[in-house]
Design a protein around this motif. Sequence first.
Motif, short mmCIF file in Angstrom:
data_model
loop_
_atom_site.label_atom_id
_atom_site.label_comp_id
_atom_site.label_asym_id
_atom_site.label_seq_id
_atom_site.Cartn_x
_atom_site.Cartn_y
_atom_site.Cartn_z
N LEU A 116 0.83 -1.20 0.00
CA LEU A 116 0.00 0.00 0.00
C LEU A 116 0.86 1.26 0.00
O LEU A 116 0.55 2.24 -0.68
CB LEU A 116 -0.93 -0.01 1.21
CG LEU A 116 -1.96 -1.15 1.26
CD1 LEU A 116 -2.77 -1.07 2.54
CD2 LEU A 116 -2.87 -1.11 0.03
N ILE A 117 1.94 1.23 0.77
CA ILE A 117 2.86 2.38 0.80
C ILE A 117 3.47 2.60 -0.58
O ILE A 117 3.56 3.74 -1.07
CB ILE A 117 3.96 2.16 1.86
CG1 ILE A 117 3.35 2.23 3.27
CG2 ILE A 117 5.07 3.18 1.72
CD1 ILE A 117 4.32 1.89 4.37
N GLU A 118 3.89 1.51 -1.23
CA GLU A 118 4.47 1.63 -2.56
C GLU A 118 3.44 2.14 -3.57
O GLU A 118 3.76 2.95 -4.45
CB GLU A 118 5.03 0.28 -3.01
CG GLU A 118 6.26 -0.14 -2.23
CD GLU A 118 6.78 -1.50 -2.68
OE1 GLU A 118 6.03 -2.20 -3.40
OE2 GLU A 118 7.92 -1.86 -2.32
N SER A 119 2.20 1.70 -3.44
CA SER A 119 1.16 2.13 -4.39
C SER A 119 0.89 3.61 -4.26
O SER A 119 0.69 4.32 -5.25
CB SER A 119 -0.12 1.33 -4.17
OG SER A 119 -0.69 1.63 -2.91
N VAL A 120 0.89 4.12 -3.03
CA VAL A 120 0.69 5.55 -2.81
C VAL A 120 1.85 6.34 -3.41
O VAL A 120 1.66 7.41 -4.00
CB VAL A 120 0.53 5.85 -1.31
CG1 VAL A 120 0.54 7.36 -1.05
CG2 VAL A 120 -0.76 5.25 -0.79
N GLY A 121 3.06 5.81 -3.26
CA GLY A 121 4.22 6.51 -3.82
C GLY A 121 4.26 6.48 -5.34
O GLY A 121 4.70 7.45 -5.97
N ARG A 174 -5.97 6.12 -4.53
CA ARG A 174 -7.20 6.62 -3.89
C ARG A 174 -8.43 6.06 -4.57
O ARG A 174 -9.39 5.63 -3.91
CB ARG A 174 -7.22 8.14 -3.94
CG ARG A 174 -8.38 8.78 -3.19
CD ARG A 174 -8.42 10.27 -3.42
NE ARG A 174 -8.69 10.56 -4.82
CZ ARG A 174 -9.91 10.57 -5.37
NH1 ARG A 174 -10.97 10.24 -4.63
NH2 ARG A 174 -10.07 10.85 -6.64
N GLN A 175 -8.41 6.02 -5.90
CA GLN A 175 -9.56 5.49 -6.63
C GLN A 175 -9.72 3.99 -6.43
O GLN A 175 -10.82 3.45 -6.57
CB GLN A 175 -9.42 5.81 -8.12
CG GLN A 175 -9.51 7.29 -8.44
CD GLN A 175 -9.38 7.58 -9.92
OE1 GLN A 175 -9.25 6.67 -10.73
NE2 GLN A 175 -9.41 8.86 -10.28
N ALA A 176 -8.63 3.32 -6.11
CA ALA A 176 -8.68 1.88 -5.84
C ALA A 176 -9.12 1.57 -4.42
O ALA A 176 -9.23 0.39 -4.05
CB ALA A 176 -7.33 1.24 -6.12
N GLY A 177 -9.35 2.60 -3.62
CA GLY A 177 -9.83 2.40 -2.26
C GLY A 177 -8.76 2.44 -1.19
O GLY A 177 -9.04 2.15 -0.02
N GLY A 223 -4.50 8.16 5.67
CA GLY A 223 -4.13 7.41 6.86
C GLY A 223 -2.72 6.85 6.78
O GLY A 223 -1.99 6.82 7.78
N LEU A 224 -2.31 6.43 5.59
CA LEU A 224 -0.95 5.92 5.41
C LEU A 224 0.09 7.01 5.63
O LEU A 224 1.14 6.76 6.23
CB LEU A 224 -0.80 5.31 4.01
CG LEU A 224 -1.41 3.93 3.80
CD1 LEU A 224 -1.30 3.52 2.34
CD2 LEU A 224 -0.73 2.89 4.68
N LEU A 225 -0.21 8.22 5.16
CA LEU A 225 0.73 9.32 5.36
C LEU A 225 0.85 9.67 6.84
O LEU A 225 1.95 9.94 7.34
CB LEU A 225 0.28 10.54 4.55
CG LEU A 225 0.40 10.40 3.02
CD1 LEU A 225 -0.14 11.63 2.33
CD2 LEU A 225 1.85 10.15 2.62
#
Length: 354
Positions: A203-208, A215-218, A223-225
């Motif tokens: 999830l962290i990698e996906s946000v980066g 965000r569109q993937a849910g 919260g991760l930030l």
Amino acid sequence: MKDVFFKVIGHRLFWPLVMLVALVAVNVIRVPGFLSITINADGNLFGSLIDILRNGAPTLIIAVGMTLVIATRGIDLSVGSLCAISGAMACSIILTSSDPHSVGTVTVAVLVALALALVLGLWNGMLVSVLGIQPIIATLILMTAGRGIAMLITEGQILTVQSTPFKFLGSGFIYGVPVATVVAAVVLALVALLTRRTALGMLIESVGINPEASRQAGVRARGLLFLVYGLCALLAAVAGIILTSNQTAADANNTGLFIELDAILAVVIGGTSLNGGRYSLTGTLVGALVIQTLITTVYTVGIPPIATMVFKAAVVVVVTLLQSPTTNAALERWRSRPKSVKPASRPSEPAVVR
């Protein structure tokens, strides 16, 4: 065989490991007993390698948290100030207590310092995720104000603490191994398990890689930030307590000074891109060892301390250039270069019998 060779060279840890081995070789040539580890009368390990592990532990602890922040395409410049704040808070509580040598007093002081750092880390996370301020600006605010907060806590003084339990955190040993080294190893192992044995790392990698797509993937990027900035601040506080304990004093101006730069360099040397996405905690470990071994080499070789930053910058430039996309592209072109084909030899004509 050629493909294996290029695969090894192209690995993100190849050049950092080469640099680490080269630095160790320089020290061995300069000091023949550099690699020797002895056990003193107290049963504790002693040697140059142990010093590198102990002195590099605070940088590694901060670099672990910085790795996760950078993986989200962020940065945290406030970790050095958080070191000063946590050390100042812990020493202030110990000095105002009735029994500085009590384990309970030291425990309360450390927990309050960690809690304060966590709140400040969540503040950074709020500025980045809620208000949308760029990470370098959001953390620069606390980097600038943090030293002032530490000065307010210490009232502008250097707080010297004579507390045996507190001193143990920075200069003590557990079964012969320095406490700082043990703490760094535990932090690295716990964060690795948390991010690689669960979906958190992905999830962290996906946000980066792509915050909007995540965000569109849910994925709850906000919260991760909050999580990564809070964790980074918490680890910075742990490093700050170790540094302050080792000095037996809280110095708001010098504790953790420029340690944020060493942490960022350790992450970059380890192969984690500042553009976010994939990260490597193993690479961060190697990068932290390179940074600390480099500092040790400066003193071993006899380079003036004033030139330490220049020497460090030169080594970092070499490593980053060897890891650059341009270098990797050149190696890929060299690997895919077609082999020269020799012209087929003409068959010899049979001899004519007359």
